[in-house]
Design a protein around this motif. Structure first.
Motif, PDB file in Angstrom:
ATOM      1  N   ASN A   1      -2.220   0.540   7.845  1.00 50.12           N
ATOM      2  CA  ASN A   1      -3.191  -0.222   7.086  1.00 50.12           C
ATOM      3  C   ASN A   1      -3.947   0.276   6.292  1.00 50.12           C
ATOM      4  O   ASN A   1      -4.786  -0.030   5.626  1.00 50.12           O
ATOM      5  CB  ASN A   1      -4.053  -0.916   8.317  1.00 50.12           C
ATOM      6  CG  ASN A   1      -3.069  -1.772   9.121  1.00 50.12           C
ATOM      7  OD1 ASN A   1      -2.218  -2.507   8.801  1.00 50.12           O
ATOM      8  ND2 ASN A   1      -3.378  -1.632  10.578  1.00 50.12           N
ATOM      9  N   SER A   2      -3.963   1.943   6.208  1.00 50.81           N
ATOM     10  CA  SER A   2      -4.445   2.434   5.120  1.00 50.81           C
ATOM     11  C   SER A   2      -4.368   2.136   3.729  1.00 50.81           C
ATOM     12  O   SER A   2      -3.288   1.992   3.380  1.00 50.81           O
ATOM     13  CB  SER A   2      -4.404   4.118   5.246  1.00 50.81           C
ATOM     14  OG  SER A   2      -4.622   4.630   6.703  1.00 50.81           O
ATOM     15  N   THR A   3      -5.403   1.937   2.955  1.00 50.13           N
ATOM     16  CA  THR A   3      -5.320   1.600   1.510  1.00 50.13           C
ATOM     17  C   THR A   3      -4.506   2.917   0.776  1.00 50.13           C
ATOM     18  O   THR A   3      -4.662   4.011   1.344  1.00 50.13           O
ATOM     19  CB  THR A   3      -6.339   1.325   0.841  1.00 50.13           C
ATOM     20  OG1 THR A   3      -7.270   2.262   0.513  1.00 50.13           O
ATOM     21  CG2 THR A   3      -7.377   0.224   1.715  1.00 50.13           C
TER      22      THR A   3
ATOM     23  N   SER B   1       1.164   4.199  -2.862  1.00 49.76           N
ATOM     24  CA  SER B   1       0.891   5.595  -2.234  1.00 49.76           C
ATOM     25  C   SER B   1       2.200   6.298  -3.179  1.00 49.76           C
ATOM     26  O   SER B   1       1.784   7.611  -3.651  1.00 49.76           O
ATOM     27  CB  SER B   1       0.702   5.841  -0.959  1.00 49.76           C
ATOM     28  OG  SER B   1      -0.316   5.371  -0.344  1.00 49.76           O
TER      29      SER B   1
ATOM     30  N   GLU C   1      -6.015   4.364  -1.823  1.00 55.21           N
ATOM     31  CA  GLU C   1      -7.160   5.165  -1.913  1.00 55.21           C
ATOM     32  C   GLU C   1      -7.418   6.067  -0.794  1.00 55.21           C
ATOM     33  O   GLU C   1      -7.773   7.273  -0.870  1.00 55.21           O
ATOM     34  CB  GLU C   1      -8.267   4.238  -2.414  1.00 55.21           C
ATOM     35  CG  GLU C   1      -8.073   3.704  -3.737  1.00 55.21           C
ATOM     36  CD  GLU C   1      -7.191   2.188  -3.638  1.00 55.21           C
ATOM     37  OE1 GLU C   1      -6.710   1.854  -4.553  1.00 55.21           O
ATOM     38  OE2 GLU C   1      -7.058   1.836  -2.498  1.00 55.21           O
ATOM     39  N   GLU C   2      -7.395   5.378   0.421  1.00 60.21           N
ATOM     40  CA  GLU C   2      -7.712   6.071   1.683  1.00 60.21           C
ATOM     41  C   GLU C   2      -6.659   7.163   1.783  1.00 60.21           C
ATOM     42  O   GLU C   2      -7.007   8.242   2.371  1.00 60.21           O
ATOM     43  CB  GLU C   2      -7.958   4.938   2.791  1.00 60.21           C
ATOM     44  CG  GLU C   2      -9.264   4.155   2.756  1.00 60.21           C
ATOM     45  CD  GLU C   2      -9.051   3.096   3.487  1.00 60.21           C
ATOM     46  OE1 GLU C   2      -9.905   2.679   4.179  1.00 60.21           O
ATOM     47  OE2 GLU C   2      -7.841   2.584   4.186  1.00 60.21           O
TER      48      GLU C   2
ATOM     49  N   ALA D   1       0.863  -1.081  -0.039  1.00 61.69           N
ATOM     50  CA  ALA D   1       0.165  -0.211   0.008  1.00 61.69           C
ATOM     51  C   ALA D   1       0.994   1.378  -0.016  1.00 61.69           C
ATOM     52  O   ALA D   1       0.543   2.178  -0.674  1.00 61.69           O
ATOM     53  CB  ALA D   1      -0.829   0.005   1.230  1.00 61.69           C
TER      54      ALA D   1
END
Length: 407
Positions: A183-185, A79, A187-188, A75
Motif C-alpha cells: 500500500n506504500s505510494t 516505482s 513516493e513513500e 504504485a
C-alpha cells in the motif's frame, strides 16, 4: 470465450498460513494458467512445482523491470519506472538484473554467505539468541515474540556481518517495512529506498577512510580497485541489510506459531538432538509457510513451450512459490506439517541464478532460533487466539506484526 480470473493473493482469515484460496483454485486448473492484473494485462501464473523450476532456471526468462515484468499494482509499476529511470537512486541492485551483470555483482559477495563461513557464525548466533531469551524471560508476560526475539536476532546478525551499527535498527527496519508494503505510494517507497541508500553510502564513505573486518569493508576494497562503483556498493548494502533481517524475522515468527499449533511436531525439535533432524525440520517449515507473498515476476525473452502452452516473447510470468511448495505431485499430503518429511526440493528461496544468496545464513539462524526457543522455554505458548494475531496481509513478505507469547 473463457473468462480470465483476477489475480488474487488474499489469504483466508481462517487459514492465514495457507496459500491464498484463489491461488489454490488456479493450481487445480493446471500448472500454467492466465490471470488478469489491475492494468488489464494477462500474465501467465505458474503454480506447478516442475514448471516453476523450469521457468526460473530458463535463460530465456528475464527479471529486469525495463523488459516488462508484471507489476502487481499501479504504485508498484510507478516505482519500477522510477528505479529504471534513476540509475543509482536507491534500487535493489543485482536481484533485478540479468546475467552477465547480475553474475558480476553477485560474485563479489557470494563468499560471505558460503556454508563454511556461516557455520563459523553459529556460536555467536546462539549467544545472541540466548541473550534475547534471557531478557524476554526476565520481562513481563505476555511478551511480544516479534519485538523481543524474532526481529532483533537476524537484525543483530546481519548488522554484525555487514558492519552496520545495530543502534540504527529502527531506521532500517522502518524503511524496509515501507518498501515491502503493497500500500506504500511510489513516493513513500522511493523515499525509503533513497534514505537507506544514502545511509549505506555514508557508511561506505566512513569505511573508505577506516576499513574494518566486515562485508561493507570488503565492498569498499572493490570500489578502491575500480571493480565496483560507490552507488553499486551502496545498493548491494541495502539489499543485504534488507533481505538479511526482514525475511528471517517473519519466518522465525510464523515458524514458531506453526510449531506451537502442532505440539507433536514441536516436541520433535525440542526433545531431539540430531542436527540433521533439526535441519530437515527447518526445510519443512520453509516449505509449509512460504512467506514470500505475491509471486516471483519475470518476462519471457523468447517463445517458451511448457506444460502444453506457449509463453510468447514479451509475456509476463508470475511464479507462485507457495503453490509450488504445496504441489501434491512432489510433496504428498502437502497441507500437513511434517518435520520428518524430505522437503529439500522446496522453492522458498527461489530457483536458478536468482535463488536467494543468503539462504545458508537464513537456514542457520532458523535452526538456532527454533531450537533455542523450544528448549529454553519448554512451556512456550501463544497468548491469544489466531483471530487476534495481526498478520501482514499488506506486504509482499508474509508474517505477523506481533505475536504475544507466554510460558
Amino acid at each position: 470465450m473463457t473468462t480470465i480470473p483476477e489475480y488474487d493473493i488474499a489469504r483466508s482469515a481462517t487459514c492465514p498460513m495457507d496459500p491464498a484460496p484463489a491461488m489454490r483454485a488456479r493450481q487445480e486448473e493446471g500448472p500454467l494458467t492466465r490471470v488478469r492484473l489491475w492494468d488489464g494485462s494477462t500474465p501467465w501464473l505458474v503454480t506447478g512445482h516442475a514448471e516453476h523450476r523450469a521457468l526460473l532456471g530458463d535463460p530465456r526468462v528475464s527479471v529486469e523491470p525495463a523488459r516488462g515484468i508484471p507489476a502487481l499494482s499501479r504504485a508498484e509499476a510507478a516505482s519500477m519506472e522510477s528505479m529504471a529511470a534513476q540509475e543509482g537512486s536507491g534500487g535493489i541492485g543485482f536481484i533485478m538484473m540479468d546475467d552477465p551483470e547480475h553474475a558480476r555483482l553477485r560474485r563479489m559477495v557470494t563468499s560471505a554467505f558460503a556454508v563454511k563461513r556461516v557455520e563459523a557464525m553459529r556460536p555467536a548466533t546462539r549467544e545472541i539468541a540466548d541473550d534475547l531469551i534471557d531478557r524476554m524471560l526476565a520481562g513481563p508476560k505476555p511478551a511480544d515474540l516479534v519485538e523481543g526475539f524474532a526481529l532483533p536476532l537476524p537484525s543483530l546478525v546481519i548488522s554484525n556481518l555487514l558492519g552496520v551499527p545495530y543502534e540504527e535498527h529502527e531506521f532500517f527496519q522502518s524503511n524496509s517495512r515501507t518498501i515491502i508494503n503493497r500500500n506504500s505510494t511510489p513516493e513513500e517507497r522511493g523515499g525509503a529506498q533513497r534514505r537507506l541508500t544514502g545511509y549505506l553510502d555514508q557508511l561506505i564513505g566512513e569505511k573508505l577512510a577506516k576499513p574494518a573486518d566486515d562485508l561493507l569493508s570488503g565492498l569498499v576494497e572493490r570500489v578502491k580497485a575500480g571493480e565496483l562503483t560507490r552507488p553499486e556498493a551502496a545498493q548491494m548494502g541495502v539489499l543485504m541489510l534488507f533481505a538479511g533481517h526482514e525475511t528471517t524475522a517473519n519466518m522465525i515468527t510464523l515458524g514458531t506459531l506453526a510449531l506451537l499449533r502442532h505440539p507433536g511436531q514441536a516436541a520433535l525439535l525440542r526433545d531431539g538432538d540430531d542436527p540433521k533432524a533439526v535441519a530437515a525440520a527447518v526445510e519443512e517449515l520453509l516449505r509449509y509457510l512460504t512467506i514470500t507473498h505475491g509471486g516471483l515476476r519475470r518476462v519471457a525473452l523468447a517463445d517458451i513451450e511448457i506444460a502444453g502452452q506457449v509463453i510468447k516473447a514479451g509475456e509476463g510470468i508470475i511464479a507462485v512459490n507457495e503453490t509450488a511448495n504445496r504441489d501434491p505431485s512432489v510433496f504428498p499430503d502437502p497441507d500437513r506439517l511434517d518435520l520428518r518429511r524430505n522437503a529439500r526440493l522446496h522453492v522458498t528461496f527461489g530457483y536458478g541464478i536468482h535463488q536467494c544468496l543468503g539462504q545458508p545464513l537464513a537456514r542457520m539462524e532458523l535452526q538456532v532460533a527454533y531450537t533455542a526457543l523450544l528448549r529454553r522455554i519448554p512451556g512456550l505458548a501463544v497468548a491469544t487466539g489466531m483471530e487476534n494475531i495481526p498478520f501482514k496481509h499488506d506486504g509482499f513478505i508474509f508474517g505477523a506484526y506481533e505475536l504475544p507469547v507466554t510460558w
